[in-house]
Write a protein that holds these residues in place. Sequence first.
Motif, short mmCIF file in Angstrom:
data_model
loop_
_atom_site.label_atom_id
_atom_site.label_comp_id
_atom_site.label_asym_id
_atom_site.label_seq_id
_atom_site.Cartn_x
_atom_site.Cartn_y
_atom_site.Cartn_z
N HIS A 345 4.49 5.47 -24.59
CA HIS A 345 3.05 4.96 -25.25
C HIS A 345 3.49 3.45 -25.86
N CYS A 346 3.81 2.52 -25.11
CA CYS A 346 4.23 1.46 -25.25
C CYS A 346 3.56 0.24 -24.41
N SER A 347 3.46 -0.90 -25.14
CA SER A 347 2.89 -2.12 -24.05
C SER A 347 3.76 -3.28 -24.61
N PRO A 348 4.49 -4.01 -23.69
CA PRO A 348 5.07 -5.31 -23.91
C PRO A 348 4.30 -6.45 -23.90
N ASN A 349 4.69 -7.60 -24.70
CA ASN A 349 4.28 -8.99 -24.61
C ASN A 349 4.71 -9.45 -23.16
N VAL A 350 4.40 -10.47 -22.60
CA VAL A 350 4.93 -11.35 -21.66
C VAL A 350 5.95 -11.87 -22.05
N GLY A 351 7.06 -11.79 -20.97
CA GLY A 351 8.29 -12.33 -21.52
C GLY A 351 9.00 -11.65 -22.23
N TRP A 352 8.84 -10.30 -22.52
CA TRP A 352 9.72 -9.32 -23.52
C TRP A 352 11.08 -9.33 -22.92
N HIS A 353 11.44 -9.52 -21.87
CA HIS A 353 12.78 -9.28 -21.31
C HIS A 353 13.69 -10.27 -21.60
N LYS A 354 13.34 -11.47 -21.60
CA LYS A 354 14.17 -12.66 -21.62
C LYS A 354 15.21 -12.51 -22.67
N GLU A 355 14.79 -12.49 -24.02
CA GLU A 355 16.01 -12.47 -25.14
C GLU A 355 16.75 -11.31 -24.75
N ILE A 356 16.20 -10.35 -24.55
CA ILE A 356 16.99 -8.87 -24.37
C ILE A 356 18.09 -9.33 -23.50
N LEU A 357 17.75 -9.63 -22.26
CA LEU A 357 18.82 -9.81 -21.05
C LEU A 357 19.83 -10.79 -21.49
N GLN A 358 19.29 -11.95 -22.27
CA GLN A 358 20.23 -12.82 -22.51
C GLN A 358 21.33 -12.39 -23.70
N GLN A 359 20.93 -11.45 -24.54
CA GLN A 359 21.73 -10.89 -25.59
C GLN A 359 22.89 -9.98 -25.18
N ILE A 360 22.32 -9.10 -24.07
CA ILE A 360 23.30 -8.04 -23.54
C ILE A 360 23.99 -8.91 -22.91
N SER A 361 23.85 -9.86 -21.67
CA SER A 361 24.78 -10.86 -21.03
C SER A 361 25.74 -11.43 -22.22
N ALA A 362 25.21 -11.90 -23.15
CA ALA A 362 26.49 -12.37 -23.99
C ALA A 362 27.25 -11.34 -24.30
N ASN A 363 26.96 -10.05 -24.57
CA ASN A 363 27.89 -9.11 -24.81
C ASN A 363 27.76 -7.95 -24.41
N PRO A 364 28.23 -7.49 -23.20
CA PRO A 364 27.79 -6.25 -22.55
C PRO A 364 27.77 -4.86 -23.15
N ARG A 365 28.41 -5.07 -24.50
CA ARG A 365 28.85 -3.94 -25.32
C ARG A 365 27.57 -3.74 -26.40
N ARG A 366 26.58 -4.44 -26.14
CA ARG A 366 25.54 -4.73 -27.27
C ARG A 366 24.10 -3.93 -27.08
N MET A 367 23.57 -3.21 -27.78
CA MET A 367 22.47 -2.50 -27.86
C MET A 367 21.40 -3.25 -28.12
N VAL A 368 20.36 -3.40 -27.96
CA VAL A 368 19.43 -4.45 -28.29
C VAL A 368 18.00 -3.64 -28.48
N VAL A 369 17.34 -4.11 -29.75
CA VAL A 369 16.21 -3.38 -30.04
C VAL A 369 15.15 -4.58 -30.08
N PRO A 370 13.93 -4.38 -29.66
CA PRO A 370 12.81 -5.15 -29.67
C PRO A 370 12.30 -5.45 -31.08
N ALA A 371 11.46 -6.35 -30.87
CA ALA A 371 10.63 -6.33 -32.14
C ALA A 371 9.40 -5.58 -31.88
N ILE A 372 9.54 -4.27 -32.67
CA ILE A 372 8.39 -3.00 -32.49
C ILE A 372 7.21 -3.62 -33.32
#
Length: 703
Positions: A345-372
Amino acid sequence: LPLVARQSSLLQSLYPWREGDYSSPPNLRGQVFLFSASSSPSSYIKLIMRRLLVFVILPAAAICGLLGDVDQGIVLVLLACSCIALAVELLFNQSGGSTKKQVKQQSGHSCLLFWLTSLVLLTIQAAVVLVHHTVQLGTPGEHHEAPPVSAQEKAVASRPPQKSLEIPTGREEAQPPPPPQALAASASAPSVAVERVPPRPASPGLKVKGRTQSSSGSWSESDGGTLPPLDLSLPFGGTLPYTSKEMRTVSLVFPCAEERSNALNTVDRFCERTPEDVLEEIIVVDDGSKPPLQELFQKDSRRLDINPRCKVKFLRHEETIGLMAAKLTGGKAALGDVIAFFDCHCSPNVGWHKEILQQISANPRRMVVPAITDLDLDIFDESKDSQVNAKCYLTFDCDFKWFDDDSDFIPTISGGLVVMGREWFNMTGGFDEEMHGWGGENLDQSLRAWLCGGEITRAKSSRVAHMWRTRDPRTATRYHVRAKGTNNRGRVAAAWFDAFSAVYRGSKVPASSVSNYDHVKKRLHCRPLSYFLYRFRRVYVGGGIMATQAFRIRDKESGLCLTKAGKGEVCDAKEHGRSHVFQLGNVDKSTGKCCSGIRAYQSNDCWDLFDRSGIHWYSCDISGSNGNQQYAWTPDGWIVKGLDGECLFLRDKKLAKKDCGDLKDGEGVWEKANVIEPTEYRIYREEVARHRYEALLPDLPDN
């Protein structure tokens, strides 16, 4: 046991009398089961309902798993004791009788035997668990070796989240051996056919400072001596480097149980707002919905199920077994570089994936939580002027509380929305496959990250709106978990609390029941809980969650002490009880350290609003941002409320406030009485000293 008995009227069901009511019928034997000769219809109905509760409803609910965290064993013990107590009623009342003396004797015999039998059965239960633990896992006092910390981890922990879209490069490390197969599905979970990614070939054994690691990932000691508390030079296990690794594709996993139109709208929004080259797949895990969700998708005019852009896949459990099992099913089937777990029961904003992919790319052992953010169900999009949440912290009763501060690192995720690399998900074992129902998996996953070589951050520019459960009937849950209930919080505590198990404020489970964690903890060389608390010491020590002192607040003039009961009540200094004990809490923003408020001891509540009715309690804002929770204890003994300059004092044995300049001599002066060092802080202090965190990890952030 006494709490369950008292709140469920179980003791009253053992005998039909209440104190002061001796109007029992001539022959009490007729009341032993479900019959009553009482002339009062209401008494008759109440008696039947109590007996049904004890002998039918409560045991059946426990066996069917409808009581959640309540262990069915404790309910069955109550049932056995109740049956024995009823037998005593028969033995001690062969001829019947209704005098006050006879009633009291029979009540006393029944009640006494109830508690004696409970004590015997619980002792036997504890002995069986102890013997099982000793035989299967070794001696009860045996501890696993303290986990190592890599030198590279210190640099990773101190590195802030990347703000640029460029992927940083760094020195490549030698790869340790590959992770074993992902955790096998629970025997109680339905089987789902999924495509498997072939394992990487095993690398040769790796030697690190006195230890040898085989290709299977097991470690053996070569010195034969006593192990040190921590060897900070050893690397974590697994195959992921601590340098960057570009992540390009996302597998979206939606665990759905009776979500209906919410599932359709969630898939629609993510399909529309995720670039096609980024979206690997959308995995809808139908957790026992009736009718099956795939049928709803087929009937929907949008036909998202056959839209090639959406790439929807359906996995189904025939019965509802819970959130964790559904997530695990979807996570094991995922093929993308990263796995995004979102509630259905969620709805993302446009571009929601960009910073998440960038952060996990910087550290593959990183879990990322979006702004809820908040979801407006009328438009199925982010609400106007929405609040933004992302951060939680772990409490000692294995719960999580929301908070916010300036750091982008997150101690604990809320659970519903989190993204991580697929390899890291598989390395850490994903989820506890023996958890059923809802809750607890977020705490387990958070500790797996922080204690086993990973980290959790937030992505502020990645906004995803979430539907909260409110009074709106559209937000109500419509599912019932059919799997056997499990004590999820107890499992988290048993698996990760180690030295802090003594201060876990909840229903416990034996350590032998969480043996499925052992291979992950050994392979990844996970650390003790004290590392997590030290890593977030500004939260736990500075925020007053672990207080250095617990005390009673005593009025110096009258000698009376404050209590949590009511809205500023007092009690005699001789009275005892946890509700009479306080501690300081919340960060003082002027110093960055503790404390700016008053907190109830072993509780998550703090003094908040003070109005005409008295002082109110509210969940502590450990960041110190809530102005209502500002209570400064001055060196003169005054307790000053916020910025109004009003001091607390006693008026007619009730807490009141007035301008500090209006206080009379000796009025409004408070002192700490019966000061103790809380157990959790003592354990923390000893663990920090034993593992030498301060000396060996001088650059480790505190938040």
